[in-house]
Structures are given as C-alpha cells and as structure tokens.
Design a protein around this motif. Sequence first.
Motif, PDB file in Angstrom:
ATOM      1  N   CYS A   1       0.895  -1.288   0.140  1.00 41.52           N
ATOM      2  CA  CYS A   1      -0.036   0.074   0.192  1.00 41.52           C
ATOM      3  C   CYS A   1       0.731   1.281  -0.024  1.00 41.52           C
ATOM      4  N   VAL A   2       1.935   1.396   0.851  1.00 45.09           N
ATOM      5  CA  VAL A   2       2.503   2.697   1.026  1.00 45.09           C
ATOM      6  C   VAL A   2       3.355   2.837  -0.428  1.00 45.09           C
ATOM      7  N   LEU A   3       3.719   1.658  -0.994  1.00 40.94           N
ATOM      8  CA  LEU A   3       4.510   1.763  -2.078  1.00 40.94           C
ATOM      9  C   LEU A   3       3.561   2.305  -3.373  1.00 40.94           C
ATOM     10  N   VAL A   4       2.498   1.882  -3.419  1.00 38.54           N
ATOM     11  CA  VAL A   4       1.521   2.443  -4.402  1.00 38.54           C
ATOM     12  C   VAL A   4       0.833   3.691  -4.238  1.00 38.54           C
ATOM     13  N   PHE A   5       0.684   3.906  -2.912  1.00 41.21           N
ATOM     14  CA  PHE A   5       0.333   5.333  -2.586  1.00 41.21           C
ATOM     15  C   PHE A   5       0.768   6.076  -1.557  1.00 41.21           C
ATOM     16  N   PRO A   6       2.181   6.379  -1.717  1.00 39.73           N
ATOM     17  CA  PRO A   6       3.005   6.947  -0.744  1.00 39.73           C
ATOM     18  C   PRO A   6       2.727   8.270  -0.144  1.00 39.73           C
ATOM     19  N   GLU A   7       1.732   8.866  -1.259  1.00 40.01           N
ATOM     20  CA  GLU A   7       1.428  10.276  -0.394  1.00 40.01           C
ATOM     21  C   GLU A   7      -0.048  10.169   0.450  1.00 40.01           C
TER      22      GLU A   7
ATOM     23  N   GLU B   1       5.919   1.944  12.477  1.00 44.54           N
ATOM     24  CA  GLU B   1       7.592   1.848  12.328  1.00 44.54           C
ATOM     25  C   GLU B   1       7.930   0.852  10.964  1.00 44.54           C
ATOM     26  N   GLN B   2       7.138  -0.140  10.735  1.00 45.17           N
ATOM     27  CA  GLN B   2       7.225  -0.889   9.701  1.00 45.17           C
ATOM     28  C   GLN B   2       6.892  -0.429   8.253  1.00 45.17           C
ATOM     29  N   VAL B   3       5.704   0.475   8.109  1.00 43.65           N
ATOM     30  CA  VAL B   3       5.478   1.171   6.953  1.00 43.65           C
ATOM     31  C   VAL B   3       6.539   2.334   6.962  1.00 43.65           C
ATOM     32  N   ARG B   4       7.082   2.884   7.863  1.00 43.37           N
ATOM     33  CA  ARG B   4       7.957   4.039   7.440  1.00 43.37           C
ATOM     34  C   ARG B   4       9.329   3.115   7.246  1.00 43.37           C
ATOM     35  N   GLU B   5       9.582   1.969   7.521  1.00 42.06           N
ATOM     36  CA  GLU B   5      10.906   1.378   6.819  1.00 42.06           C
ATOM     37  C   GLU B   5      10.608   0.988   5.636  1.00 42.06           C
ATOM     38  N   LEU B   6       9.521   0.641   5.076  1.00 41.88           N
ATOM     39  CA  LEU B   6       9.131   0.234   3.673  1.00 41.88           C
ATOM     40  C   LEU B   6       9.299   1.549   2.743  1.00 41.88           C
ATOM     41  N   ALA B   7       8.610   2.801   3.395  1.00 40.13           N
ATOM     42  CA  ALA B   7       8.834   3.982   2.547  1.00 40.13           C
ATOM     43  C   ALA B   7      10.254   4.298   2.525  1.00 40.13           C
ATOM     44  N   GLN B   8      11.086   4.233   3.516  1.00 42.10           N
ATOM     45  CA  GLN B   8      12.387   4.659   3.364  1.00 42.10           C
ATOM     46  C   GLN B   8      13.186   3.699   2.455  1.00 42.10           C
TER      47      GLN B   8
END
Length: 267
Positions: free
Chosen positions: A174-180, A254-261
Amino acid sequence: MADILKTPFLEETIESCRYFWEAGWGENHAGNLTYLLSEEEVNKYVKDVEKAKKGKSVRVAMTFEAEELIGKYFLVTRAGSFFRTIHKHPEKNLGIVKVNHDSIDIIWGFDNGRMKPTSEFPAHLLCHQARLKQNPENKLVMHCHPTNVIAMTFAHEINEEKFTKTMWRLNSECVLVFPEGLGMLPWMVCGEGPIGPDTAKKMEKYRIVIWPYHGMFASGTSFEDTIGLIETVEKNAQVYMLNGGEIKAGLTDEQVRELAQAFDLWD
Ligand SMILES: [Zn+2]
C-alpha cells in the motif's frame, strides 16, 4: 480520415469502461471519466474530424474556472451513460470535446452532439488542472463506486490521516502504491456544488479522493496506472471488511516507515 473508433486511446477507453463495470465500480448510471488527449493524439486523430465540421461543432455553455485547460481536448463519458453498455454505442456514450473559455465544443460523439457530457465535467476539469500541477503526465480522472471502499467508509472513522494509516498497515504494497496517502472529504452533496472544487483542492496532494458513503475520484497517467491504483485501494478495503473492520494485527507505523525508506518514497 482515420476511423476514430479504431484509435488506440478510444479502443482502450471502451475496453476500460467495460472492465470498470465488470469490477463492480459503476452500477446503473454511476461513474464517469475524462481522458486528456495529448497534442500528438489531437493532431493525429482529431484535427481532421474537427476540420470536416467546418466550424459547425455543437457548442455547450459551461461554467468552470479551468483557465489552464483552454484549448485542450478531452474524451468524456456522457451524462447518464451506463458503463455496462458503453462498448455497444461508443459514439453515443462517449464524446471528444474542446475546452473554450466558458463553453465546450463537441468535436465527436455524444450522438452527433445531441447528448451532453457528464454533469461532473466541471469537477473533472478542476481535478485535471490540480493534478497537472503535480504531474504534467496526468491524463485521467475517474469517478467510481468501488464496493469495499464504500463499505469501509461506514466501518472506519472518516479521517483522512487515520484512514490512510489503516490502509498502509493492511499490506506492504500500500505505501509503495500510494506513498502520498489518500485524500478524503466529509460527506457532501454530490453534483455541481462545492464538492467539485473541494475534490480538486485535495487532488493538489492526492491521486485518490474518497467520498464517504458514495465512492471516489481517482487520477493517473494512464488507464493502467489509474485502474491499478483503484484496484489496490479496493482490494485492501476488502481485506479490512473481511476482518469485519476489526484489525488486531498488521504492519506497525514503524514498519510502514521502513518500507517507505527502503523504496525512497518519503522526503
Ligand atoms: Zn457517484
């Protein structure tokens, strides 16, 4: 003159409208879309049709504040069209229009100009204008009714930030497809009122704007891009609803942030 129905963008639009209905996003008269034609598409396929009309295109008066889109051409679904049957009569259910200062010219379709574009057209133009500022490649704006996203607006708090975070926690993609994130309005009366400008304002940041208890506006650079985005949001809303809206586990913030980073998605 090329057969306009055989042009790649019209073939793809017709096929996509059919999929749109099959996916359950456009029951009855629901849904509408606008596709911004590139200069190349206009020159290659539309100019001849326009010339053949010798300035006798049907003109429809319209009120909108979309100065930056004057002179642009859009493929648009007609008012009251059924996504289920658009492919049967595309020349009636779709139209190509040129945007003027306070009117549009119907260049092709809408049953030879006897029918009109979707009443949401002014809202679409404002959304295109907002998206183009973010991404000059944006081509599509779609309004649709994906079932599980609508269901989720009943089960989840109507809060853009919380809704986005819940979605991001549902699937690593999800965060990869819509990071905004996802935009969201409070419930509002649909149609030609303030909901159009408010949706466009949200589109300055988001590619999707959810309308609680109704559906969403989505945008993208192509049908593949836009449909992929809607599918991702709808799939994860389905997962949420399959859990009865009771998410006991899932990715942590925190895991979502890890992915986004890891994918370099956030500043
Ligand atoms: Zn709707």
